[in-house]
Design an enzyme around this catalytic site. Structure first.
Site, PDB file in Angstrom:
ATOM      1  N   ASP A  91       4.994   3.866   1.654  1.00  0.00           N
ATOM      2  CA  ASP A  91       6.180   4.162   2.457  1.00  0.00           C
ATOM      3  C   ASP A  91       5.893   5.160   3.566  1.00  0.00           C
ATOM      4  O   ASP A  91       6.810   5.748   4.139  1.00  0.00           O
ATOM      5  CB  ASP A  91       7.302   4.694   1.567  1.00  0.00           C
ATOM      6  CG  ASP A  91       6.949   6.017   0.894  1.00  0.00           C
ATOM      7  OD1 ASP A  91       5.755   6.400   0.912  1.00  0.00           O
ATOM      8  OD2 ASP A  91       7.860   6.668   0.347  1.00  0.00           O
ATOM      9  N   CYS A 128       2.028   8.001   1.489  1.00  0.00           N
ATOM     10  CA  CYS A 128       1.064   7.708   0.425  1.00  0.00           C
ATOM     11  C   CYS A 128       0.061   8.835   0.202  1.00  0.00           C
ATOM     12  O   CYS A 128      -0.306   9.109  -0.942  1.00  0.00           O
ATOM     13  CB  CYS A 128       0.353   6.383   0.688  1.00  0.00           C
ATOM     14  SG  CYS A 128      -0.649   6.326   2.194  1.00  0.00           S
ATOM     15  N   HIS A 152      -4.330   3.193   3.636  1.00  0.00           N
ATOM     16  CA  HIS A 152      -3.581   3.586   2.446  1.00  0.00           C
ATOM     17  C   HIS A 152      -4.415   4.493   1.534  1.00  0.00           C
ATOM     18  O   HIS A 152      -5.643   4.364   1.459  1.00  0.00           O
ATOM     19  CB  HIS A 152      -3.166   2.331   1.663  1.00  0.00           C
ATOM     20  CG  HIS A 152      -2.212   2.584   0.544  1.00  0.00           C
ATOM     21  ND1 HIS A 152      -0.926   3.039   0.742  1.00  0.00           N
ATOM     22  CD2 HIS A 152      -2.353   2.454  -0.805  1.00  0.00           C
ATOM     23  CE1 HIS A 152      -0.310   3.166  -0.427  1.00  0.00           C
ATOM     24  NE2 HIS A 152      -1.164   2.824  -1.376  1.00  0.00           N
TER      25      HIS A 152
END
Length: 225
Positions: free
Chosen positions: A96, A99, A205
């Protein structure tokens, strides 16, 4: 009741409510920190497992360009292969925009929902020690701080350095970089008292990293208590 008395009453109630909320947050963070400390040896065991890997010195920087789909896919496959090779598993973190902070919160407190507290601590570090960090930011520092303060703003390698400095932790990144498997971010002017392990699908990520021995489930059971 007069308007002045009514105002005082509302002000008092608001103050009590705010104080109670802050106390609850402090208690929650303290409990999470104690639970995490009980499992602190985990990081050292991961360090021993990857001892033969040469780590690369960390250079704080803002985020680079997001790779295209083909390169991102290859990077992810490389990361998964490394995880399997060294017997490591990712605790999947919500993508979102928070991370990095969620993964750090999971490592520190065993609860990624403390990401707001982690971001707040990192921002405090960046503000209090401006001269230490501003040279790495290719924009006006106040603009950078305002941007990074927002929930959902992606953390970068500078916020990782600030987190290492703030929490007195060595942050170890198992990465998907082709030529860089392991990056270690050490606190400045401090001897690290813990290790935080993250996987980094480069420029895409962060996840929280554990050995594949079910240890994370044990910590979750404690947190339910």
């Amino acid at each position: 009741m007069s308007e002045q008395q009514d105002h005082v009453s509302k002000s008092s109630s608001s103050s009590i409510s705010t104080s109670t909320q802050e106390s609850e947050e402090e208690v929650s963070v303290t409990i999470g920190s104690l639970l995490a400390q009980a499992r602190n040896d985990k990081g050292h065991s991961l360090g021993r497992r990857l001892l033969h890997l040469g780590s690369v010195p960390h250079h704080p920087r803002v985020n680079g360009e997001i790779p295209n789909v083909d390169n991102a896919t290859l990077d992810h496959e490389r990361l998964l292969e490394r995880l399997g090779t060294y017997g490591l598993a990712e605790f999947q973190i919500e993508g979102d925009g928070n991370c990095q902070f969620r993964a750090l919160a999971d490592q520190i407190f065993r609860n990624p929902e403390y990401h707001k507290q982690v971001r707040k601590a990192v921002m405090k570090q960046l503000k209090e020690f401006r001269k230490r960090y501003e040279g790495y930011v290719p924009m006006e520092y106040k603009v950078y701080l305002k941007k990074m303060k927002r929930s959902g703003e992606w953390g970068d390698h500078l916020t990782l350095q600030a987190a290492a400095d703030r929490f007195g932790a060595k942050i170890c990144l198992l990465t998907s970089f082709r030529d860089t498997c392991l990056i270690e971010i050490v606190p400045r002017d401090l001897t690290p008292t813990r290790e935080l392990w993250l996987s980094f699908w480069c420029e895409v990520h962060y996840n929280s990293l554990y050995a594949t021995d079910g240890e994370r489930l044990f910590c979750l059971d404690l947190l339910i208590w």
